[in-house]
Enzyme design. Structure first.
Site, PDB file in Angstrom:
ATOM      1  N   GLN A  79       1.145  -0.640   0.087  1.00  0.00           N
ATOM      2  CA  GLN A  79      -0.240   0.331  -0.204  1.00  0.00           C
ATOM      3  C   GLN A  79       0.933   1.146   0.152  1.00  0.00           C
ATOM      4  O   GLN A  79       0.584   2.263   0.147  1.00  0.00           O
ATOM      5  CB  GLN A  79      -0.864   0.033   1.035  1.00  0.00           C
ATOM      6  CG  GLN A  79      -2.260  -1.055   1.127  1.00  0.00           C
ATOM      7  CD  GLN A  79      -3.090  -0.926   0.153  1.00  0.00           C
ATOM      8  OE1 GLN A  79      -2.755   0.538  -0.309  1.00  0.00           O
ATOM      9  NE2 GLN A  79      -4.098  -1.919  -0.120  1.00  0.00           N
ATOM     10  N   CYS A  98     -10.314  -8.516   1.905  1.00  0.00           N
ATOM     11  CA  CYS A  98     -10.168  -9.639   0.560  1.00  0.00           C
ATOM     12  C   CYS A  98     -11.437 -10.564   1.154  1.00  0.00           C
ATOM     13  O   CYS A  98     -11.571 -11.461  -0.203  1.00  0.00           O
ATOM     14  CB  CYS A  98      -9.006 -10.642   0.783  1.00  0.00           C
ATOM     15  SG  CYS A  98      -7.109 -10.142   0.638  1.00  0.00           S
TER      16      CYS A  98
END
Length: 396
Positions: free
Chosen positions: A186, A337
């Protein structure tokens, strides 16, 4: 109040998959149209492909503060993470049989470590976090007193944006003779990222997170690292990873990294970080002011510049996603996820935060303060509508 900005709503789920950078598309097309051969072959086409692969490897290593011969290309961060964790567990027989992870790591990290633990070869210990999602260093130090082969601590959290104190973690790892794996998926292109600067032994990245394309990533390792391949069958990637390399994707990733300069963001990346952080602060303030019974997650400072997460009491997150999608906003809710499990974010649970009505907003240069205002107005409206259906008044 000014009217909402005209045109399509900016996509607000780029923390999952960022739009392609224009230079990635150019590099991808050039290599794909050139039909590079298998880089392991000895004919001219194979040698040309091998030269291209190694130039890209050198560029990725240079931009991320590693060595070319210790840079392994993968199908993305998930594979890189599994290679770091499972490959270390298989290769290093000299350190204690324990793997340590921060409780708010990406699910790929936790799943990989749990898979190793399930074989009975290693123990997997999770270290708690504070209310902002920051790892508890005192708890980590206590755990490391009993030894560990590997510590997993992400550079910044994918759900709430918290930047972890990696320097302090690295110091504790060195004192305990434990290896350090940092998931930087990220942060590449948004914060300074360097294997050397972070004092990490493993650095996993995904091109999908910074506009470099899908299906490609890398794992960089330090001289201290011990690694055994988990995919076998050929001798590619110095036997660390089997399978034909995605050369067009690798070239695209290398091109974008050379543009973003993740070791020391400047120019394009640096100016966008400054702009995005101002939008992030504006969005956080508007959310807190405009939506009753709403909790904004993560710290005001030391946070990813492009991500804001919040939870609204008495509302289901997936209902908010659906309602916002109907008016053109693509946001995320739940674990990063998960799409259909309905389970709350393990990150928010570890933080002791409100998990109902969870929404994560992650944006790029197309999203400004005017869009932030429009988004907050729409979120406040759909939250109020959802609560009204349940007969719930704000503050009850």
């Amino acid at each position: 109040m000014p009217p909402p900005p005209a045109g399509p709503r900016p996509h607000l789920d780029i923390a999952s998959a960022s739009p392609w950078h224009p230079r990635a598309l150019v590099a991808l097309a050039q290599v794909a149209e050139g039909f590079p051969a298998d880089p392991t072959r000895l004919h001219r086409a194979g040698r040309d492909a091998s030269d291209l692969l190694e130039r890209a490897r050198g560029a990725v290593a240079e931009e991320l503060g590693g060595r070319a011969d210790a840079t392994t290309f993968t199908s993305g961060a998930t594979e890189a993470i599994h290679l770091a964790i499972r490959g270390t567990a298989a290769a290093d027989a000299t350190r204690p049989k324990r793997i340590v992870s921060c409780a708010v790591e990406h699910s790929a990290v936790l799943a990989a470590a749990d898979a190793v633990a399930a074989t009975g070869s290693h123990e997997h210990v999770r270290v708690g976090v504070d209310a902002d999602g920051r790892i508890r260093l005192d708890e980590l130090e206590e755990v490391l007193a009993d030894g560990a082969v590997l510590v997993n601590v992400q550079h910044a959290n994918h759900e709430v944006g918290t930047v972890q104190p990696v320097a302090e973690v690295a110091t504790l790892c060195r004192e305990a003779d434990a290896l350090l794996h940092v998931d930087a998926a990220q942060t590449v292109g948004r914060l300074p990222v360097s294997l050397e600067r972070l004092d990490a032994d493993y650095l996993s990245i995904s091109a999908a997170k910074f506009g470099g394309g899908r299906g490609v990533g890398a794992l960089l390792t330090s001289p201290r690292a011990r690694l055994q391949g988990i995919l076998t069958g050929d001798e590619r990637e110095r036997r660390r990873r089997a399978g034909l390399q995605n050369l067009p994707g690798i070239a695209a990733m290398a091109e974008v990294l050379a543009t973003l300069r993740p070791r020391n963001p400047a120019g394009e990346a640096g100016s966008e970080v400054t702009r995005a952080d101002a939008v992030r602060r504006h969005l956080r303030a508007r959310l807190a002011q405009s939506v009753p019974d709403l909790e904004v997650h993560g710290p005001q400072h030391d946070s990813l510049p492009h991500l804001v997460a919040c939870s609204a009491l008495y509302v289901e997150g997936q209902a908010l996603v659906t309602a916002l999608d109907a008016v053109g906003w693509a946001v995320h809710s739940g674990s990063s996820c998960a799409t259909t499990s309905g389970e709350p974010s393990h990150v928010l649970v570890a933080m002791g935060a409100l998990t109902h009505g969870h929404v994560r907003v992650s944006f790029d240069h197309r999203f400004g303060t005017d869009h932030a205002d429009a988004f907050v107005d729409d979120l406040a409206r759909v939250v109020a509508e959802q609560r009204a259906r349940l007969g719930i008044e704000p503050g009850t």
